[in-house]
Write a protein that holds these residues in place. Structure first.
Motif, PDB file in Angstrom:
ATOM      1  N   SER A 224       0.828  -1.209   0.000  1.00 45.81           N
ATOM      2  CA  SER A 224       0.000   0.000   0.000  1.00 45.81           C
ATOM      3  C   SER A 224       0.859   1.256   0.000  1.00 45.81           C
ATOM      4  O   SER A 224       0.581   2.218  -0.722  1.00 45.81           O
ATOM      5  N   HIS A 225       1.929   1.258   0.821  1.00 46.51           N
ATOM      6  CA  HIS A 225       2.836   2.407   0.848  1.00 46.51           C
ATOM      7  C   HIS A 225       3.426   2.656  -0.534  1.00 46.51           C
ATOM      8  O   HIS A 225       3.436   3.791  -1.030  1.00 46.51           O
ATOM      9  N   PHE A 226       3.934   1.601  -1.153  1.00 48.06           N
ATOM     10  CA  PHE A 226       4.584   1.777  -2.447  1.00 48.06           C
ATOM     11  C   PHE A 226       3.597   2.282  -3.496  1.00 48.06           C
ATOM     12  O   PHE A 226       3.909   3.199  -4.270  1.00 48.06           O
ATOM     13  N   SER A 227       2.395   1.714  -3.509  1.00 46.72           N
ATOM     14  CA  SER A 227       1.399   2.143  -4.486  1.00 46.72           C
ATOM     15  C   SER A 227       1.044   3.612  -4.295  1.00 46.72           C
ATOM     16  O   SER A 227       0.923   4.357  -5.273  1.00 46.72           O
ATOM     17  N   ARG A 228       0.899   4.026  -3.052  1.00 47.89           N
ATOM     18  CA  ARG A 228       0.569   5.431  -2.791  1.00 47.89           C
ATOM     19  C   ARG A 228       1.676   6.356  -3.280  1.00 47.89           C
ATOM     20  O   ARG A 228       1.425   7.342  -3.961  1.00 47.89           O
ATOM     21  N   PHE A 229       2.912   6.021  -2.911  1.00 49.58           N
ATOM     22  CA  PHE A 229       4.027   6.906  -3.258  1.00 49.58           C
ATOM     23  C   PHE A 229       4.270   6.927  -4.764  1.00 49.58           C
ATOM     24  O   PHE A 229       4.535   7.986  -5.348  1.00 49.58           O
ATOM     25  N   ALA A 230       4.186   5.758  -5.402  1.00 52.41           N
ATOM     26  CA  ALA A 230       4.418   5.694  -6.846  1.00 52.41           C
ATOM     27  C   ALA A 230       3.348   6.459  -7.607  1.00 52.41           C
ATOM     28  O   ALA A 230       3.636   7.183  -8.572  1.00 52.41           O
ATOM     29  N   SER A 231       2.094   6.326  -7.171  1.00 55.39           N
ATOM     30  CA  SER A 231       0.988   6.991  -7.857  1.00 55.39           C
ATOM     31  C   SER A 231       1.027   8.499  -7.654  1.00 55.39           C
ATOM     32  O   SER A 231       0.783   9.269  -8.581  1.00 55.39           O
ATOM     33  N   ALA A 232       1.336   8.915  -6.434  1.00 56.80           N
ATOM     34  CA  ALA A 232       1.325  10.346  -6.120  1.00 56.80           C
ATOM     35  C   ALA A 232       2.413  11.114  -6.851  1.00 56.80           C
ATOM     36  O   ALA A 232       2.309  12.335  -7.021  1.00 56.80           O
ATOM     37  N   THR A 233       3.454  10.424  -7.301  1.00 58.32           N
ATOM     38  CA  THR A 233       4.541  11.092  -8.027  1.00 58.32           C
ATOM     39  C   THR A 233       4.408  10.909  -9.533  1.00 58.32           C
ATOM     40  O   THR A 233       5.330  11.247 -10.278  1.00 58.32           O
ATOM     41  N   ASP A 234       3.266  10.397  -9.983  1.00 67.73           N
ATOM     42  CA  ASP A 234       2.966  10.265 -11.411  1.00 67.73           C
ATOM     43  C   ASP A 234       1.999  11.391 -11.775  1.00 67.73           C
ATOM     44  O   ASP A 234       0.819  11.338 -11.444  1.00 67.73           O
ATOM     45  N   PRO A 235       2.465  12.447 -12.446  1.00 63.75           N
ATOM     46  CA  PRO A 235       1.618  13.628 -12.669  1.00 63.75           C
ATOM     47  C   PRO A 235       0.357  13.335 -13.473  1.00 63.75           C
ATOM     48  O   PRO A 235      -0.704  13.898 -13.196  1.00 63.75           O
ATOM     49  N   HIS A 236       0.430  12.463 -14.474  1.00 64.50           N
ATOM     50  CA  HIS A 236      -0.753  12.174 -15.287  1.00 64.50           C
ATOM     51  C   HIS A 236      -1.791  11.395 -14.485  1.00 64.50           C
ATOM     52  O   HIS A 236      -2.991  11.643 -14.605  1.00 64.50           O
ATOM     53  N   THR A 237      -1.323  10.460 -13.667  1.00 68.49           N
ATOM     54  CA  THR A 237      -2.249   9.711 -12.828  1.00 68.49           C
ATOM     55  C   THR A 237      -2.900  10.628 -11.800  1.00 68.49           C
ATOM     56  O   THR A 237      -4.114  10.569 -11.573  1.00 68.49           O
ATOM     57  N   PHE A 238      -2.097  11.478 -11.178  1.00 68.36           N
ATOM     58  CA  PHE A 238      -2.635  12.402 -10.180  1.00 68.36           C
ATOM     59  C   PHE A 238      -3.698  13.315 -10.801  1.00 68.36           C
ATOM     60  O   PHE A 238      -4.750  13.560 -10.212  1.00 68.36           O
TER      61      PHE A 238
END
Length: 359
Positions: A224-238
């Motif tokens: 869960s930690h990794f998914s949150r951090f990886a997603s939050a640093t992806d500008p298009h996903t955010f």
């Protein structure tokens, strides 16, 4: 997978004055509810609970014409219900009957029986549930096969159903395609480290470094930690989470305020599935599919990268196969551009179906 991105964008929403926010929500939800109405005699609009795998699970069936091909969608996450996106995909329902399902541990299914009543939460159980859902849909709608649309984590489930049960599936479509490789490829891990470092996220960087690149040793919390951090640093996903997912969640006429809370809770409950996926290997399971095989990927997706999806796709043997990139889009690409996806569905996917499936 994207719980942190959702939480971050939710903060901006609830910061507005509550009374005005709720009044605006009521007005917009009412307008959206009118837009979702299916009134024709040939149409179907049904949401109910069906016993799947020994558990009552929520299934929605919507379309303007029962004679249209049937698309069964498997949502991502795990825990990320796509029922909130009904308004975004409304135009699809003129051409297909769209079936959505809240998996165990997710959304309305979670709310129905509670976190302690979800039974076995494992990847294998979700795959078996998916087969039961498709079998239920076939009998309910009187079709031989369905188009199976797998989204993100759901694509890993859908791919296994398509590979093992071609008797149920007329065509496979994967979007935000998830590929398991038994932990061999650690490039996503190091790419996330690089993004965290460049963003100056020191605490998050320390957490991910301590986890190490071997996902086979991660706990559900670490996934869960990794998914949150990886997603939050992806500008298009955010950006997609803010403009598509959060807006759809807040204004969904199908979801009460309490169900919005359940939407967030689903990610935490469903995280129990993730450690069991670390040793899965899609190539070892086989790259032969006896059904048309389509992948639609956001060109800028940093969560499930198009490079990894393309590498697997190139090894696939199928009667028909096609890989499509949606430019200037990341994760949730087909919901960022539902018009492009509908065109692909109409011009590339549905023509591959036998007449008996297309009806």
């Amino acid at each position: 997978m994207l719980a942190a991105v959702i939480s971050a964008t939710a903060g901006a929403t609830v910061a507005a004055p509550v009374a005005g926010l709720l009044a605006q929500r009521a007005i917009v939800r009412s307008r959206h509810a009118r837009g979702l109405r299916i009134t024709g005699s040939r149409g179907i609009d049904a949401q109910d609970f069906v016993r799947i795998g020994g558990l009552e699970q929520w299934i929605s069936v919507r379309g303007e014409d029962r004679a249209n091909p049937v698309v069964v969608e498997l949502h991502g996450g795990p825990g990320s219900s796509n029922a909130i996106l009904t308004g975004v995909s409304r135009a699809w329902e003129r051409h297909v009957t769209l079936v959505r399902w809240d998996m165990r541990g997710t959304g309305k299914t979670l709310r129905r029986s509670g976190a302690d009543g979800q039974g076995e939460l494992s990847f294998g159980r979700l795959v078996r549930d998916a087969v039961e859902v498709v079998e239920h849909v076939r009998e309910r709608l009187g079709v031989q096969r369905v188009v199976l649309l797998g989204c993100s984590f759901g694509s890993a489930i859908a791919m296994r159903v398509a590979r093992s049960r071609p008797d149920l599936v007329g065509a496979y479509v994967g979007t935000d395609q998830k590929i398991f490789d038994g932990g061999r490829d650690t490039s996503d891990y190091f790419a996330a480290l690089d993004r965290l470092e460049r963003a100056g996220k020191k605490k998050e960087l320390a957490v991910v470094r301590e986890m190490g690149p071997d996902q086979r040793a991660w706990s559900a919390e670490q996934f869960s930690h990794f998914s949150r951090f990886a997603s939050a640093t992806d500008p298009h996903t955010f950006a997609a989470m803010k403009s598509v997912v959060m807006k759809s969640l807040w204004y969904s006429p199908l979801h009460s305020l309490r169900e919005i809370v359940t939407f967030f809770k689903s990610f935490m409950v469903s995280a129990a599935v993730l450690p069991g996926t670390a040793r899965l290997d899609d190539r070892a399971d086989g790259t032969r599919f006896d059904v048309p095989f389509f992948v639609v990927q956001g060109a800028c997706d940093l969560v499930n990268t198009p490079t990894r999806a393309r590498a697997f796709f190139d090894d696939v043997r199928a009667p028909v196969k096609e890989f499509t990139l949606i430019e200037d889009a990341g994760h949730f690409a087909v919901y960022r551009r539902p018009d492009l996806f509908l065109d692909l569905l109409l011009t590339r996917v549905l023509p591959t179906l036998p007449d008996a499936v297309r009806r």
